[in-house]
Design a protein around this motif. Sequence first.
Motif, PDB file in Angstrom:
ATOM      1  N   LEU A 196       0.840  -1.214   0.000  1.00  0.00           N
ATOM      2  CA  LEU A 196       0.000   0.000   0.000  1.00  0.00           C
ATOM      3  C   LEU A 196       0.870   1.257   0.000  1.00  0.00           C
ATOM      4  O   LEU A 196       0.596   2.216  -0.736  1.00  0.00           O
ATOM      5  N   ALA A 197       1.941   1.226   0.777  1.00  0.00           N
ATOM      6  CA  ALA A 197       2.842   2.391   0.814  1.00  0.00           C
ATOM      7  C   ALA A 197       3.511   2.573  -0.550  1.00  0.00           C
ATOM      8  O   ALA A 197       3.719   3.711  -1.003  1.00  0.00           O
ATOM      9  N   THR A 198       3.828   1.449  -1.216  1.00  0.00           N
ATOM     10  CA  THR A 198       4.445   1.552  -2.545  1.00  0.00           C
ATOM     11  C   THR A 198       3.453   2.114  -3.560  1.00  0.00           C
ATOM     12  O   THR A 198       3.806   2.977  -4.370  1.00  0.00           O
ATOM     13  N   LEU A 199       2.212   1.643  -3.513  1.00  0.00           N
ATOM     14  CA  LEU A 199       1.196   2.171  -4.440  1.00  0.00           C
ATOM     15  C   LEU A 199       1.069   3.686  -4.263  1.00  0.00           C
ATOM     16  O   LEU A 199       0.958   4.437  -5.235  1.00  0.00           O
ATOM     17  N   GLU A 200       1.091   4.101  -3.022  1.00  0.00           N
ATOM     18  CA  GLU A 200       0.986   5.527  -2.729  1.00  0.00           C
ATOM     19  C   GLU A 200       2.193   6.273  -3.313  1.00  0.00           C
ATOM     20  O   GLU A 200       2.045   7.284  -3.994  1.00  0.00           O
ATOM     21  N   GLU A 201       3.365   5.696  -3.095  1.00  0.00           N
ATOM     22  CA  GLU A 201       4.609   6.354  -3.543  1.00  0.00           C
ATOM     23  C   GLU A 201       4.685   6.422  -5.071  1.00  0.00           C
ATOM     24  O   GLU A 201       5.066   7.451  -5.637  1.00  0.00           O
TER      25      GLU A 201
END
Length: 346
Positions: free
Chosen positions: A122-127
């Motif tokens: 999820l953090a990667t998708l956001e980034e």
Amino acid sequence: MRLTLRRPDDWHLHLRDGAALASVVRHTAWQFRRAIVMPNLKPPVTTTAAAAAYRERIRAALPAGSRFEPLMTLYLTDGTSPDEVKRARASGFVHAVKYYPAGATTNSDAGVQDLLKLHAVLATLEEIDLPLLVHGEVTDPAVDVFDREKVFIERVLASLVRRYPRLRLVFEHATTREAVDFVAAAGALVAATVTPQHLLLNRNALFRGGIRPHNYCLPVLKRERHREAVLAAATGGSAKFFLGTDSAPHAQSAKENDCGCAGVYSAHAAIELYAEAFDSVGKLDALEGFASVHGADFYRLPRNTDSITLIKEPWTPPGSYPFGDEVIVPFRANEPIAWRLAPEGG
Ligand code: NCD
Ligand code: ZN
């Protein structure tokens, strides 16, 4: 009466594979320039490599000369790695990752057990700014089927949006007042798709004179007050709401069965059904934004430049269409639709 619109796109579509794909893709390609293609095949499309191969099979199944463009998605699992979604982003042809709660719907056995535990992805998708598409229902058997969307918002979505404020998120097939209110109140990165059946039908349509398997989809049809709220949101002009048919073909034998599959097939008449819904509340002027502008802007893709023309003239879909070796019963089979799509140049 005629209505000319910028050519629309379908931001939520099931095309299946093999002979079934070849049977249905022409319906979508005839109306829409692009579609977000859902990854719930068997096995699901979980890698960029699998999405590339599926995209080629879709392109090979298109009618000659078609300019239709499939926009691919990856199926999120408990095992999806940050590197895989980075590869997806870098491919240029994967436009989103789809979250299905494990066991929620057709071919979702590989779905996610607990979305809020997938922090790294999820953090990667956001980034990397790759949208997350959400099937927003809990699967807890203790929760009433008609409340599963509302409870998902309370138990999962509210925390998700709070923890990942820069995540681009589409709440797919919104069916309740709670869902459209949540999306309307959230930041600009949270949007929703709306299907034609949830604009046109309430849950009485499941039981009209007897059980109606062809009106059964997930999320299930809701009460009239929810239909009214979803219709008001879709026709209200907000850029947060856009067209996603969730056209989901299943063979007639799989629908008319003692355990019938979930899914409504609407690709044969999608834009006409939306026109009928918008017309029912005098909001045809809002159709172009919903069908042809808001979705492209959300996905940061160019708006289409050509147009289609709708004519207010009734026609009646047939009782079935071919579907591989079988047939599918389309939405409104043998019942008139008020609008029709003019032939190219018509
Ligand atoms: C979809 C399908 O058949 O693939 N069915 C449905 O009722 N919408 C799956 C899904 O999107 O839930
Ligand atoms: Zn779907």
